[in-house]
Enzyme design. Sequence first.
Site, PDB file in Angstrom:
ATOM      1  N   TYR A   1       0.738  -1.167   0.038  1.00 29.38           N
ATOM      2  CA  TYR A   1      -0.168   0.023  -0.079  1.00 29.38           C
ATOM      3  C   TYR A   1       0.820   1.226  -0.008  1.00 29.38           C
ATOM      4  O   TYR A   1       0.352   2.309   0.220  1.00 29.38           O
ATOM      5  CB  TYR A   1      -0.765   0.002   1.208  1.00 29.38           C
ATOM      6  CG  TYR A   1      -2.011  -1.075   1.125  1.00 29.38           C
ATOM      7  CD1 TYR A   1      -1.605  -2.427   1.171  1.00 29.38           C
ATOM      8  CD2 TYR A   1      -3.374  -0.536   0.923  1.00 29.38           C
ATOM      9  CE1 TYR A   1      -2.780  -3.208   0.884  1.00 29.38           C
ATOM     10  CE2 TYR A   1      -4.414  -1.489   0.854  1.00 29.38           C
ATOM     11  CZ  TYR A   1      -4.142  -2.914   0.718  1.00 29.38           C
ATOM     12  OH  TYR A   1      -5.050  -3.586   0.657  1.00 29.38           O
TER      13      TYR A   1
ATOM     14  N   LYS B   1       2.557 -14.929   5.254  1.00 27.10           N
ATOM     15  CA  LYS B   1       2.915 -16.035   3.936  1.00 27.10           C
ATOM     16  C   LYS B   1       4.222 -16.296   3.879  1.00 27.10           C
ATOM     17  O   LYS B   1       5.010 -15.856   2.805  1.00 27.10           O
ATOM     18  CB  LYS B   1       2.399 -15.412   2.870  1.00 27.10           C
ATOM     19  CG  LYS B   1       2.307 -16.321   1.398  1.00 27.10           C
ATOM     20  CD  LYS B   1       1.128 -17.369   1.537  1.00 27.10           C
ATOM     21  CE  LYS B   1       1.282 -18.340   0.329  1.00 27.10           C
ATOM     22  NZ  LYS B   1       0.352 -19.559   0.598  1.00 27.10           N
TER      23      LYS B   1
ATOM     24  N   ASP C   1      -3.357 -18.515   3.596  1.00 24.41           N
ATOM     25  CA  ASP C   1      -4.621 -19.282   3.091  1.00 24.41           C
ATOM     26  C   ASP C   1      -5.272 -20.143   3.821  1.00 24.41           C
ATOM     27  O   ASP C   1      -6.554 -20.262   3.870  1.00 24.41           O
ATOM     28  CB  ASP C   1      -3.908 -20.097   1.661  1.00 24.41           C
ATOM     29  CG  ASP C   1      -2.581 -20.270   1.857  1.00 24.41           C
ATOM     30  OD1 ASP C   1      -2.117 -20.001   2.874  1.00 24.41           O
ATOM     31  OD2 ASP C   1      -1.896 -20.979   0.913  1.00 24.41           O
TER      32      ASP C   1
ATOM     33  N   ASP D   1      -6.417  -6.123   5.049  1.00 26.15           N
ATOM     34  CA  ASP D   1      -7.329  -5.425   4.422  1.00 26.15           C
ATOM     35  C   ASP D   1      -8.600  -6.548   3.874  1.00 26.15           C
ATOM     36  O   ASP D   1      -9.584  -6.402   4.127  1.00 26.15           O
ATOM     37  CB  ASP D   1      -6.723  -4.914   3.103  1.00 26.15           C
ATOM     38  CG  ASP D   1      -7.781  -3.942   2.534  1.00 26.15           C
ATOM     39  OD1 ASP D   1      -9.006  -3.778   2.951  1.00 26.15           O
ATOM     40  OD2 ASP D   1      -7.273  -3.389   1.449  1.00 26.15           O
TER      41      ASP D   1
HETATM   42 MG    MG Z   1     -10.679  -2.694   2.513  1.00 23.20          MG
END
Ligand code: MG
Length: 338
Positions: free
Chosen positions: A123, A172, A205, A229
């Site tokens: 981000y 991950k 996952d 998110d």
């Molecule tokens: Mg969002």
Amino acid sequence: MYRVTLIPGDGIGPSITEAAVRVIEATGVAISWDEQQAGLAGIERHKDPLPEQTIASIAQNKVALKGPLTTQLGKGFRSVNVALRKEFDLYINLRPAKSFEGVPSRYNNVDIVMFRENIEEFYSGIEHYIDAQKSAAETIGIITRYGSERIVRAAFDYARANGRKMVTIVHKANIMKFTGGLFLEVGRKVAEEFPDIRCNDVIIDNMAMQLVLNPNQFDVIVTTNLFGDILSDLCSGLVGGLGVAPGANIGKEAAIFEAVHGSAPDIAGKDIANPSALILASAMMLNHLGEQRAAEKIYAAIRETLRNPHEVTRDLNPDSAVGTKQFAEYIVQHIKTN
Ligand code: MG
Ligand code: NAI
């Protein structure tokens, strides 16, 4: 008297912020609202999605209540939400997902608190096409030891202060051995300082599957920006949807309270949006200001309203004709009669 920056936002933003302000005022806490624009409204009014005066207002007031802001897909100006988080170093994205009696959902008694790292990784806006033909594109995601440490520490501090039992680190690190690996390593190290809180780690996952299968096994979750998110929308789906999912962006100098959901252009301007998420975020804001009793009044009134299928917006009961304004009015009535 508190002074708080109020950003109505885009789409359903103005209508749900109006509802939230009504409800906050009903608690009796005196707030002087410093209304500022951002997003599409910022462009309309000041030709800037993040006008100088909006930044100055938040810098001065240190607390803001914000409606959702629209960001175009794959083009246009960079996300103003991301810009605000960076501007004020709001490194904590705190997103509780809690079941409410009467709200239709697949599970009962879900009570998960998500700590999402809010500044780093994918981000940070470091991205580009490699050539004019746009034959490939690159987004750079940087994870720092500093950024990882402070978000994991925030999650453990919260767990300890709020009587929580377990923190789950989501990552991950099996594939992204460096960025994911660093986050996991730092997380495990911070956990050693909190022997009173259980800690485990789960690969993203598997985590998505575990949350859908049995969300009640989780307590506090801490993860990196993108996973947080996605998982926070997933968690909102476990408790009745985005309509009831609040969030807070918190840093050392300022805090911005908002809903997890976006500007919902598909339902904007129809007085049908559910204002609960922003109203719950308002209660988080009152807690942050030290107004615990007023916050509790809002929680109690919202619980009472959500319990009654005839008092909720249609996202929670398709047969209901209750609009955003009316819904807020029910909450205000419950606050006044409690
Ligand atoms: Mg969002
Ligand atoms: P969205 O969260 O706005 O909507 C997703 C779905 O949930 C839609 O069907 C919508 O009608 C429904 N929904 C959302 N909030 C609701 C509410 N309060 N009551 C009833 N139904 C509700 O996500 P979408 O459509 O992906 O994004 C729309 C815009 O919002 C985009 O420009 C995006 O960038 C922006 N956005 C802004 C955020 C923020 O300001 N923090 C967060 C997420 C998205």
